[in-house]
Design a protein around this motif. Structure first.
Motif, PDB file in Angstrom:
ATOM      1  N   HIS A  40       6.012  -0.078   1.079  1.00 38.50           N
ATOM      2  CA  HIS A  40       5.952   0.473  -0.273  1.00 38.50           C
ATOM      3  C   HIS A  40       7.339   0.952  -0.712  1.00 38.50           C
ATOM      4  O   HIS A  40       7.790   0.658  -1.831  1.00 38.50           O
ATOM      5  CB  HIS A  40       4.945   1.621  -0.325  1.00 38.50           C
ATOM      6  N   GLU A  82       0.833  -1.206   0.000  1.00 32.37           N
ATOM      7  CA  GLU A  82       0.000   0.000   0.000  1.00 32.37           C
ATOM      8  C   GLU A  82       0.869   1.257   0.000  1.00 32.37           C
ATOM      9  O   GLU A  82       1.860   1.344   0.716  1.00 32.37           O
ATOM     10  CB  GLU A  82      -0.909   0.006   1.238  1.00 32.37           C
ATOM     11  N   GLU A  83       0.465   2.237  -0.792  1.00 31.48           N
ATOM     12  CA  GLU A  83       1.207   3.496  -0.844  1.00 31.48           C
ATOM     13  C   GLU A  83       1.268   4.143   0.529  1.00 31.48           C
ATOM     14  O   GLU A  83       0.324   4.076   1.310  1.00 31.48           O
ATOM     15  CB  GLU A  83       0.540   4.461  -1.831  1.00 31.48           C
TER      16      GLU A  83
END
Length: 387
Positions: free
Chosen positions: A208, A202-203
């Motif tokens: 990430h 996930e950003e």
């Protein structure tokens, strides 16, 4: 005894406790670490105030489930949980035997605290186990080891009528053989419910940045699909079939609260960052609370709630959300309800193409479900149907 599922969409209350002992590197939830003790009495009073505001907005309802999520709700004192549950019971009708779930981390489990939650009214615990080997627990940033996880599972089975725990799969280097062995071990300890999630990057999370820097790799789409298929095969063979993309249960032990979401029911959300979706004055609205705990607290103390965003949903938005949520379920969607929300039938030509590709299938004459192949590409299926 937890009440039997009546198959209706239902009305739920979600309570978000935003604090964690540590932030996991894969997590993009609204969770925060505080190195000073949290003033639980002050936060509890704020939850009570926001619940009262939400009751004014929702009107009188019968609550079908309560979910204490986070964050790490098992960092709450049992007295805090009791205060919140008592307030929910004052604001709405809460029948005996509804599902009341609390999320817990194995590292914050104590027998006395678990017994305190049970005495406060919690009857289901969801444990964030995530892995059953110590190397992967360390990689995932978890504070517990396997022995502590198994101890927490044993305590939960002893104290609560219902138990679920989470595992994350498609981890770096994970083979199908290793995942099957770990999954079968988990099933041996599970009472009636498992939530099994693929690791996603996930950003905005530490994972990430590490993944982008090629510090680790996760299985590619084909390998992840193989692990997904294996997951469904193994759980079904052991009596915990998938009733939703990532959730597996013995028949009758499905999560009532999550079924409210997937059946497109209504729910109020209270606490920092919490979302709600319920009908107010004939329109389905979305509420979004301030994410920062201390800012939320100040807002609630000043005006009775921490809601800072939201919208009124159009019929088209409601219908699209109904499709996206309902097709996650093995039971699928009620076509008549889709037509009532959208004002139109699903396009026969698109349905025909998707059926021909083996991605959706009718359930009798009144329902539609995604097939196992359709589940893997569900976003594309929904986008095609919603056009």
């Amino acid at each position: 005894m937890i009440a039997v599922d009546d198959k209706t969409p239902g009305f739920g209350v979600y309570v978000h406790w935003p604090f964690c002992a540590a932030k996991c590197p894969y997590c993009d939830f609204n969770s925060h670490v505080r190195h000073q003790p949290v003033d639980q009495e002050r936060f509890a009073a704020a939850f009570v105030a926001e619940l009262a505001t939400m009751r004014q907005r929702s009107g009188p309802r019968t609550v079908n489930s309560v979910f204490l999520g986070g964050g790490t709700p098992s960092l709450m004192k049992p007295e805090t949980v009791g205060t919140i549950l008592d307030a929910i019971a004052r604001e709405w009708t809460v029948p005996d035997g509804i599902e009341i779930t609390l999320e817990a981390n194995p590292s914050s489990v104590e027998a006395d605290r678990f017994r305190g939650y049970r005495a406060a009214g919690v009857n289901r615990v969801s444990l964030g186990v995530q892995a059953l080997n110590n190397a992967d627990l360390k990689f995932l940033g978890r504070l517990h080891n396997v022995d502590e996880a198994l101890h927490a599972i044993g305590l939960a089975r002893e104290i609560f009528p219902r138990l679920s725990f989470d595992l994350i799969y498609a981890r770096p280097g994970q083979t199908p053989e290793a995942w099957q062995a770990e999954l079968e071990q988990a099933i041996g300890h599970a009472a009636d419910h498992l939530s099994l999630y693929q690791l996603t990057i996930e950003e905005g999370t530490p994972f990430h940045a590490l993944h982008a820097a090629k510090k680790f790799a996760i299985p590619d789409n084909d390998r992840a699909a193989d692990l997904y298929a294996l997951t469904h095969e193994v759980t079904a063979a052991h009596g915990l079939p998938a009733y939703e993309i990532s959730n597996h249960a013995r028949p009758g032990a499905e999560s009532r609260h999550n079924l409210i979401y997937w059946r497109y029911g209504e729910y109020v959300g209270v606490g920092p960052g919490a979302h709600g979706r319920f009908v107010e004055r004939g329109e389905r609205i979305v509420t979004i609370a301030e994410r920062m705990p201390e800012t939320w607290l100040n807002l609630v103390e000043a005006r009775g709630h921490g809601v800072t965003g939201g919208e009124v949903l159009s019929r088209e938005q409601e219908a699209d959300e109904f499709l996206l949520m309902g097709l996650r379920l093995a039971e699928g969607i009620d076509l008549a309800r889709y037509e009532a929300l959208s004002g139109r039938e699903l396009a026969a030509d698109r349905l025909s193409v998707l059926q021909g590709e083996g991605l959706v299938a009718p359930v009798g004459n009144s329902r539609l479900r995604a097939t196992s192949q359709g589940m893997i590409v569900l976003d594309a299926v929904v986008a095609d149907l919603a056009r």
